[in-house]
Design a protein around this motif. Sequence first.
Motif, PDB file in Angstrom:
ATOM      1  N   ARG A  13      25.674  88.507  13.590  1.00 31.15           N
ATOM      2  CA  ARG A  13      24.931  87.245  13.521  1.00 31.15           C
ATOM      3  C   ARG A  13      23.496  87.536  13.091  1.00 31.15           C
ATOM      4  NH1 ARG A  13      28.236  86.535  18.094  1.00 31.15           N
ATOM      5  NH2 ARG A  13      29.245  84.510  18.199  1.00 31.15           N
ATOM      6  N   GLN A  15      21.123  82.402  14.908  1.00 35.59           N
ATOM      7  CA  GLN A  15      22.473  82.216  15.453  1.00 35.59           C
ATOM      8  C   GLN A  15      22.563  82.783  16.868  1.00 35.59           C
ATOM      9  OE1 GLN A  15      24.598  84.249  12.275  1.00 35.59           O
ATOM     10  NE2 GLN A  15      25.663  82.332  11.756  1.00 35.59           N
ATOM     11  N   SER A  23      20.840  80.371  19.239  1.00 39.76           N
ATOM     12  CA  SER A  23      21.659  79.165  19.432  1.00 39.76           C
ATOM     13  C   SER A  23      22.870  79.450  20.305  1.00 39.76           C
ATOM     14  CB  SER A  23      22.119  78.610  18.083  1.00 39.76           C
ATOM     15  OG  SER A  23      21.020  78.165  17.347  1.00 39.76           O
ATOM     16  N   GLU A  24      23.542  80.556  20.026  1.00 42.24           N
ATOM     17  CA  GLU A  24      24.717  80.934  20.822  1.00 42.24           C
ATOM     18  C   GLU A  24      24.337  81.193  22.277  1.00 42.24           C
ATOM     19  OE1 GLU A  24      28.124  81.510  20.231  1.00 42.24           O
ATOM     20  OE2 GLU A  24      27.852  80.459  18.318  1.00 42.24           O
TER      21      GLU A  24
END
Length: 186
Positions: free
Chosen positions: A16, A20, A23-24
Amino acid sequence: MSVRHSLLALLHDRPRYGYQLRSEFHERTGSAWPLNIGQVYTTLDRLERDGLVRKERGDGGSQVVYGITDEGSGQVRAWFSSPVERSAPPRNELAIKLSLALTLPGVDVTAMIRVQRAASLAVLQEYTKSRRDTAASPRSADLAGLLVLDSLIFHAEAEVRWLDLCEARMAQLAPAAVTASATAER
């Protein structure tokens, strides 16, 4: 919270880029703990320096995709298989505040406890509502968020119980303190 291990765990799933990962992390933890994007990239730089991640490729734009190394995967497995150490108690601002207030003249500790209890109960209600809303969702991915909310609810409940105990001890010890003060004045 170990940002280092959290990012490694997410990269263990798949490569990633920084946004990302942020966000994850927020999605999987119910956004309970803010994670600054600068902290993500600083941590990624350190993980790369330590040989735990590597830059794999760009996404065609300005994003750099990070992947985990074998050594990084080993760190993730070790993290998941070991308990969280509690060698030193975490700093608790409320406990520090109350202990100092008790030792300083002119502080109404009972009023302080009541104000904090009201704030803690408001937070507890907010967490409980969030948990109810999250539990109503049919997504199985919300299980992680539910577990985080359960933890936050238990911590808030424990804080309220502790504040109740503090107030009870204050009430119990107040007559003894008045008697001791009167005796010392004579």
